[in-house]
Design a protein around this motif. Sequence first.
Motif, mmCIF file in Angstrom:
data_model
loop_
_atom_site.group_PDB
_atom_site.id
_atom_site.type_symbol
_atom_site.label_atom_id
_atom_site.label_comp_id
_atom_site.label_asym_id
_atom_site.label_seq_id
_atom_site.Cartn_x
_atom_site.Cartn_y
_atom_site.Cartn_z
ATOM 1 N N MET A 158 0.834 -1.210 0.000
ATOM 2 C CA MET A 158 0.000 0.000 0.000
ATOM 3 C C MET A 158 0.858 1.246 0.000
ATOM 4 N N LEU A 159 1.929 1.220 0.820
ATOM 5 C CA LEU A 159 2.810 2.398 0.887
ATOM 6 C C LEU A 159 3.500 2.629 -0.459
ATOM 7 N N LEU A 160 3.936 1.541 -1.084
ATOM 8 C CA LEU A 160 4.605 1.666 -2.391
ATOM 9 C C LEU A 160 3.659 2.265 -3.427
ATOM 10 N N GLN A 161 2.364 1.937 -3.283
ATOM 11 C CA GLN A 161 1.389 2.464 -4.245
ATOM 12 C C GLN A 161 1.263 3.984 -4.180
ATOM 13 N N TYR A 162 1.647 4.553 -3.014
ATOM 14 C CA TYR A 162 1.604 6.014 -2.890
ATOM 15 C C TYR A 162 2.755 6.687 -3.667
ATOM 16 N N GLN A 163 3.770 5.891 -4.019
ATOM 17 C CA GLN A 163 4.954 6.482 -4.648
ATOM 18 C C GLN A 163 4.831 6.511 -6.181
ATOM 19 N N ASP A 164 5.705 7.344 -6.783
ATOM 20 C CA ASP A 164 5.707 7.432 -8.247
ATOM 21 C C ASP A 164 6.426 6.221 -8.815
ATOM 22 N N LEU A 165 5.703 5.386 -9.482
ATOM 23 C CA LEU A 165 6.342 4.163 -9.977
ATOM 24 C C LEU A 165 6.247 4.104 -11.498
ATOM 25 N N PRO A 167 5.375 2.273 -15.017
ATOM 26 C CA PRO A 167 4.235 1.391 -15.314
ATOM 27 C C PRO A 167 4.549 -0.083 -15.084
ATOM 28 N N ASP A 168 5.767 -0.531 -15.466
ATOM 29 C CA ASP A 168 6.040 -1.966 -15.276
ATOM 30 C C ASP A 168 6.196 -2.305 -13.783
ATOM 31 N N LEU A 173 3.756 -4.650 -8.831
ATOM 32 C CA LEU A 173 3.176 -4.400 -7.513
ATOM 33 C C LEU A 173 1.733 -4.927 -7.447
ATOM 34 N N ASN A 174 1.027 -4.771 -8.579
ATOM 35 C CA ASN A 174 -0.338 -5.285 -8.646
ATOM 36 C C ASN A 174 -0.380 -6.790 -8.443
ATOM 37 N N VAL A 175 0.564 -7.484 -9.107
ATOM 38 C CA VAL A 175 0.626 -8.947 -8.966
ATOM 39 C C VAL A 175 0.875 -9.293 -7.499
#
Length: 504
Positions: A158-165, A167-168, A173-175
């Motif tokens: 969840m925390l990583l999802q807040y960051q600018d990532l 697309p790949d 992260l979704n997986v």
Amino acid sequence: MSYHPILEKNIQKLLPQELLSIEAVQQLLAAISRNFTSFERDKKITEHAFDVSETEYQQATRDLKTQNEIRKESIKKLKQAIRSLDPKAPQQFSDDDNDLIHIISFLEDQIRKTKALEQELINAKNAAEKAAMAKSEFLSVMSHEIRTPLNAIIGTIMLLQYQDLQPDQKELLNVMEISAENLLSLINDVLDYSKLEEGKIIFAERNINILHFLKNIKMANRVKAEEKGNLIKVIYDDDIPEFVVGDDVRLGQILNNLVSNAVKFTKEGTITIRVELKKSCKTDLELGFSIEDTGIGIPKEKQELIFERFTQANNNITREFGGSGLGLTIIRRLLQLQGSDIFIDSEPGIGSRFFFNLKFKKSTTEIREEAKQSGDLKFDLSGTHILLVEDVEFNVMVAQRMLRNWHATVDHAENGAVAVEKVKSNEYDLVLMDIQMPIMDGYTATNEIRKFNMALPIIALTASIITPDIQGRAAEAGMNGCITKPFNPNDLYSIIAEKSRKNK
Ligand code: ADP
């Protein structure tokens, strides 16, 4: 005193009146009178014996004979019965129909053996109960041990999802997120199933806004549905009151499971969630729920099987989509414990419809406007000072970051004892309190805090879902709410926003 009539006559005739007042004479006369009476009775019996006629004597002999035959027949039947029960029995008694003693000792022997067997069964039952308890304890411990690191994994995602990532990276992260959530739901299923097996479920009674509830279920499944080109529709009966009273968590579990199954087994189709009012009386009402899809369907012969644990209709599909095969078993059990059941209507290639009725109580309390408007959260906790009491470092990091993202200020205590000291010397708006911790656990720490601060909201954080009535225990210790880890950010935010606001 009255004597036998003959004696009475003789007394009148022969005995001088003055002698009658002497006690010894009275006793003598009474004894003589008794003798007269018993003599007469014996005489009558003897006379009757002589009176018994020859025919009566023959009748009595016949009766005796019949009784003897009945007795022999009974013994024979008893032997037959014993022989059919125990094939070894014939060797133990002779064909003589009079060996009642043998039969009795045989039966005694059998009773002794049965008693010994009964004792063995009792011992086995005790051993099985002990094993079941050990299993439940093991599950409780494992639940905590598995969910704690999983909490950290899901929190980090969840925390990583807040960051600018890139697309790949987002895709990877979704997986990770899907796999971690699958793992969590699998663990929950297994724990839930064992809890259900032990009948340890207590159903809560809370106000539920059914329409809101259905919309949330639709929202929760929308992304997955869209991925598969599916449309989710909600059809709602206007006659249903705005609020009903029931166990929202369990109802959510049932509906989510059915809807996610429908999404899983449907491609480019429609999933229809339908709710209608079936019955309504003064205090209760009954709602009919149906979840219909236009997916692959289930063959007739598999329709009962899928409700059995660990059973799936189609192994290839399971390999593709995953799943434990426990979902429907749990749903059926949850409904049965609430006096209902689930039914299915399905045709391969056309689709499936799962449906059930469930009773609710009518809501009597007035619902506050703000409670009605949940779901519209703005994630802002600026100016809120929170004490986080948690011993697992990774969990601290996840929760701290989440809370700081919402602009709260966070202080940390690594166990209950430190928390009590911190509450004494600082001003907090709310405490998030882990339950299982070294040195001092969450229940004890809350008890200690309540000795000098009754107003401070304390929310229990727990990784265990198997302990029955954890909410009850938390409330008993003086806590104001309970949230299960890994927490859903929406739930965590809602509970903090609601409880800390109350305190201000
Ligand atoms: P699982 O976790 O494997 O999905 P469930 O008990 O929920 O376990 O379902 C058992 C099986 O029932 C599934 O594996 C699938 O074969 C079948 N099933 C359940 N729902 C549907 C549906 N809506 N359409 C087709 N098959 C279904």
